[in-house]
Design a protein around this motif. Structure first.
Motif, PDB file in Angstrom:
ATOM      1  N   LEU A 163       0.840  -1.196   0.000  1.00 28.47           N
ATOM      2  CA  LEU A 163       0.000   0.000   0.000  1.00 28.47           C
ATOM      3  C   LEU A 163       0.878   1.251   0.000  1.00 28.47           C
ATOM      4  N   LYS A 164       0.300   2.357  -0.457  1.00 26.62           N
ATOM      5  CA  LYS A 164       1.046   3.608  -0.591  1.00 26.62           C
ATOM      6  C   LYS A 164       0.346   4.704   0.209  1.00 26.62           C
ATOM      7  N   TYR A 165       1.170   5.511   0.883  1.00 24.61           N
ATOM      8  CA  TYR A 165       0.612   6.526   1.763  1.00 24.61           C
ATOM      9  C   TYR A 165       1.373   7.852   1.622  1.00 24.61           C
TER      10      TYR A 165
ATOM     11  N   THR B 112      -2.754  10.174   8.146  1.00 24.42           N
ATOM     12  CA  THR B 112      -2.045   9.656   6.985  1.00 24.42           C
ATOM     13  C   THR B 112      -3.039   9.418   5.850  1.00 24.42           C
TER      14      THR B 112
ATOM     15  N   GLN C 199      -4.006   7.483   2.423  1.00 20.86           N
ATOM     16  CA  GLN C 199      -3.714   6.371   1.515  1.00 20.86           C
ATOM     17  C   GLN C 199      -3.985   6.818   0.087  1.00 20.86           C
TER      18      GLN C 199
ATOM     19  N   ASN D 298      -3.914   5.818  -4.250  1.00 26.56           N
ATOM     20  CA  ASN D 298      -4.054   4.687  -5.169  1.00 26.56           C
ATOM     21  C   ASN D 298      -4.065   5.168  -6.627  1.00 26.56           C
TER      22      ASN D 298
END
Length: 211
Positions: A178-180, A190, A192, A194
């Motif tokens: 996952l990307k944050y 934070t 997230q 996509n």
């Protein structure tokens, strides 16, 4: 033993990966890998950070037959000036940077970091990137942005959120696929991501103001 081997030995002794060391000295793993293999020289600033983090003394390097290490370093880069622009302009920088002219910025600030032909400074807004640790980017400090930089987990970026059109400054994190976008201030959430954002550039230098 050359300087690259000395760095690799000290890194291994701490049990650190290249990624861990690159995060601590604020460079990328490719630079460190080439340095350890003797394929690239380090700037004085980078070598100093590496030596401090790894606990390497200059005398240790000299004792290893490295008395001419300073001669092998690249010369310090002369400062280059970059424009201080507004966040409104920064939001469309990827599309408009080629149309930017010297008169479009009232202030130009120097840096020895290479932000490329389209680098620019921003004033930090708010306290979401302020913390008790290091680094911390309090409101009013200035950040130098390098457009078209590689996206590396743990580094700091100015990002445009496509859903809202807002531009923000956060730390980019990849974790478990996952990307944050992570603020340094724990009072902020934070985010997230996509694919719903555009990376405008990586922050590679900072200046404090009002000191």
């Amino acid at each position: 033993m050359d300087i690259g081997q000395s760095i690799r030995k000290a890194r291994k002794a701490k049990g650190w990966t290249l990624e861990e060391l690159s995060h601590r000295v604020e460079t990328d793993t490719g630079n460190l890998s080439r340095l350890e293999r003797g394929k690239q020289f380090a700037s004085k600033e980078l070598l100093s950070r590496i030596m401090v983090v790894l606990g390497i003394e200059l005398s240790q390097i000299q004792d290893a037959g490295m008395s001419n290490v300073q001669m092998a370093l690249q010369p310090s880069r002369a400062p280059k000036e970059y424009p201080l622009i507004s966040w409104v302009i920064a939001g469309g920088w990827a599309e408009s940077s080629d149309n930017f002219h010297p008169g479009d910025a009232e202030e130009w600030l120097p840096s020895t970091e290479n932000a490329g032909d389209h680098g620019f400074w921003l004033d930090v807004r708010g306290d979401s990137m302020t913390c008790n640790g290091n680094p911390s980017f309090p409101e009013g400090s200035r950040i130098l942005v390098q457009p078209e930089a590689d996206v590396i987990s743990g580094k700091y970026y100015v990002v445009k959120l496509l859903d809202s059109g807002e531009s923000t400054f956060k730390q980019y994190i990849e974790d478990a696929g996952l990307k944050y976008l992570r603020p340094l201030n724990p009072n902020y959430r934070t985010i997230q991501i996509n694919g719903n954002c555009q990376f405008i550039g990586r922050v590679i230098d900072t200046k404090m103001t009002g000191l």
